[in-house]
Design an enzyme around this catalytic site. Structure first.
Site, PDB file in Angstrom:
ATOM      1  CG  HIS A 220      -1.733   1.232   1.362  1.00  0.00           C
ATOM      2  ND1 HIS A 220      -3.105   1.066   0.894  1.00  0.00           N
ATOM      3  CD2 HIS A 220      -1.786   2.549   1.888  1.00  0.00           C
ATOM      4  CE1 HIS A 220      -3.575   2.444   1.117  1.00  0.00           C
ATOM      5  NE2 HIS A 220      -2.771   3.135   1.677  1.00  0.00           N
ATOM      6  CD  GLU A 221       1.369   3.646   3.694  1.00  0.00           C
ATOM      7  OE1 GLU A 221       1.551   4.654   3.072  1.00  0.00           O
ATOM      8  OE2 GLU A 221       0.414   3.185   4.345  1.00  0.00           O
TER       9      GLU A 221
HETATM   10 ZN    ZN Z   1      -3.060   5.203   2.026  1.00  0.00          ZN
END
Ligand code: ZN
Length: 502
Positions: free
Chosen positions: A266-267
């Site tokens: 995600h990051e």
């Molecule tokens: Zn996010």
């Protein structure tokens, strides 16, 4: 003449951006490295420096330079790039300028105290403790909407801050379409004969080994470690000081390897966006992300659409099995894939799967809208919350801690933030559809660990544009169509139809 003026303005913007980056470094350090005794001094330092940055920005037009350039913009006298810089700088300036200094201070102080009260109320699972502070925050946010101005709903003024040019009407339209699809769809999954057990992925996953594996994934999908770092923090986040220096963090749980993998991917999606912004325009809106929603589209596209696909794990599963041989030797790829994609209504938004997640957001969006439009009051929130949880997800929180008190956002004054998470999912699916068309054999490429075409597509179509387009314009330009929730529901239907045989 105009060239000189715009250069002068850019100089000011770049100076503000460097100061902003310095504050971001302090924030990043606070979450990753700072010793506990440094907390108070750091909080004061950050507050002071943030005020300096803000002050510099609202004074940007002291000499009338920005107004002059705005006139030239309106007269059509600027190049396309300069026009973006002035249009966007003017937009932020107008918003900031409308908020009186006293008000900004009051809001910041209220939010920081409300956050402490919220944390205590959540720990005690007692909404009544938080209520007076929530009411204060809401009162101030209503005031903010009046200062900023709006056409239809006061909520527009808050949404516009997080998702510029997005309206409540449009958000309502796409989210209610999505809700109409999701509620029966999730019920069908619940009634499916296929029962998935995510619990099969269990054991002890040493943190150092997890970190190595996560780095492998980030590197492979295109994170530039010469222009970024991965560190550890209590809550995963991403930040950036410059396109040449993007930072992300992740969190490890020895018992749950999927947690760190999910948050790392995600990051990484956020960081790829930051690393892909054009460095030569640093400090100007041409090197800034479009909106929170578009940022989330990048993280969610990688985390969910790519990172939870069968193709992705066809490539990475053997490596995972090699790093953790005992834990995965009895779990075939197919079973692993199903277990990481289990759809199961639950109480906590941040633990939700990619389908039910959006109902958590829709519930919050509906509540925020009605609050801002004076249709409901803060004191009724626990009841409204629980009723909606029951109606949409079929689960009822046993207490406020796992219900209305679970998120920090409202205490921070972040009303209007939640919808950007679901908008991010919708943008992601729509972008991914077009990307698949353009690339052709995308699943095959993913299953071979080839992510270059995907990264290049994102760079070319989204990252490199900075703030040239609003989110709505960008979606239309890239996909040839306005934001449409159908792409996301089609994606879910195809993926989960196959998994759950519905
Ligand atoms: Zn996010």
């Amino acid at each position: 003449m105009a060239i000189k003026q715009i250069e002068k303005l850019k100089e000011k913007l770049v100076e503000i951006a460097y100061l902003g980056s310095a504050v971001a470094v302090l924030n990043w350090d606070r979450e990753t490295n700072m010793p506990p005794k440094g907390a108070d001094a750091r909080a004061l330092g950050i507050a002071h420096l943030s005020a300096v940055v803000h002050d510099k920005f609202v004074k940007i037009n002291e000499d009338g330079l920005l107004s002059e350039l705005k006139k030239q913009l309106d007269a059509g006298g600027l190049s396309q790039e300069d026009a973006v810089i002035i249009k966007e700088t003017w937009r932020s300036y107008e918003r900031e300028r409308k908020l009186p200094e006293d008000f900004v201070k009051e809001l910041a102080e209220t939010a920081s105290r409300a956050q402490a009260v919220w944390a205590n109320a959540r720990a005690k699972s007692d909404f009544k403790l938080f209520l007076p502070w929530l009411e204060k925050v809401i009162r101030l946010k209503k005031k903010e909407a009046e200062f900023v101005g709006y056409e239809h709903s006061p909520y527009d003024a808050l949404l516009d801050y997080h998702e510029p040019a997005m309206t409540v009407r449009k958000t309502e339209e796409v989210l209610s379409e999505l809700k109409n699809f999701l509620v029966p769809f999730i019920a069908k999954i619940r009634n499916s004969k296929i029962k998935i057990k995510p619990e099969i992925i269990k054991g002890k996953f040493p943190i150092e080994k997890q970190a190595v594996f996560n780095k492998k994934i980030a590197q492979k999908v295109g994170f530039d470690f010469e222009a970024g770092r991965i560190d550890q923090s209590a809550h995963p986040f991403s930040t950036s000081f410059h396109p040449s220096d993007a930072r992300i963090t992740t969190r490890y749980d020895e018992k749950n390897i999927m947690y760190s993998i999910g948050s790392t991917i995600h990051e990484t999606g956020h960081a790829l966006y930051e690393q892909g912004l054009p460095a030569n325009h640093f400090g100007t809106p041409l090197a800034e992300s479009v909106s929170y929603g578009i940022h989330e589209s990048q993280s969610r596209l990688w985390e969910n659409i790519i990172g939870k696909s069968l193709a992705f794990w066809k490539y990475f599963y053997p490596a995972l099995g090699k790093d953790f041989p005992k834990l995965f030797k009895d779990i075939p790829l197919r079973q692993f894939y199903e277990s990481i994609n289990c759809v199961r209504p639950s109480l906590i938004r941040t633990d939700a799967d990619e389908a039910t997640y959006n109902l958590h957001i829709i519930l919050r969006f509906e509540i925020e809208k009605e609050i801002m439009e004076n249709k409901i009051g803060a004191k009724d929130l626990p009841e409204i919350w629980n009723q909606k949880m029951k109606d949409y997800l079929g689960v009822i929180p046993p207490d406020d801690r796992t219900g209305v008190l679970q998120d920090v956002h409202w205490s921070m004054g972040g009303i209007g933030y939640f919808p950007t998470y679901s908008l991010g999912n919708l943008y992601a699916a729509q972008f991914y559809g077009k990307m698949s068309e353009d690339i052709g054999d995308i699943d095959r490429q993913i299953s071979l660990g080839r992510f270059g075409d995907i990264k290049n597509w994102l760079r070319k179509n989204i990252h490199s544009a900075g703030k040239t387009y609003t989110a709505g314009e960008l979606v239309k330009k890239v996909t040839g169509e306005e934001l449409n929730s159908r792409h996301f529901s089609d994606y879910l239907e195809t993926k989960y139809g196959e998994i759950y045989k519905i």
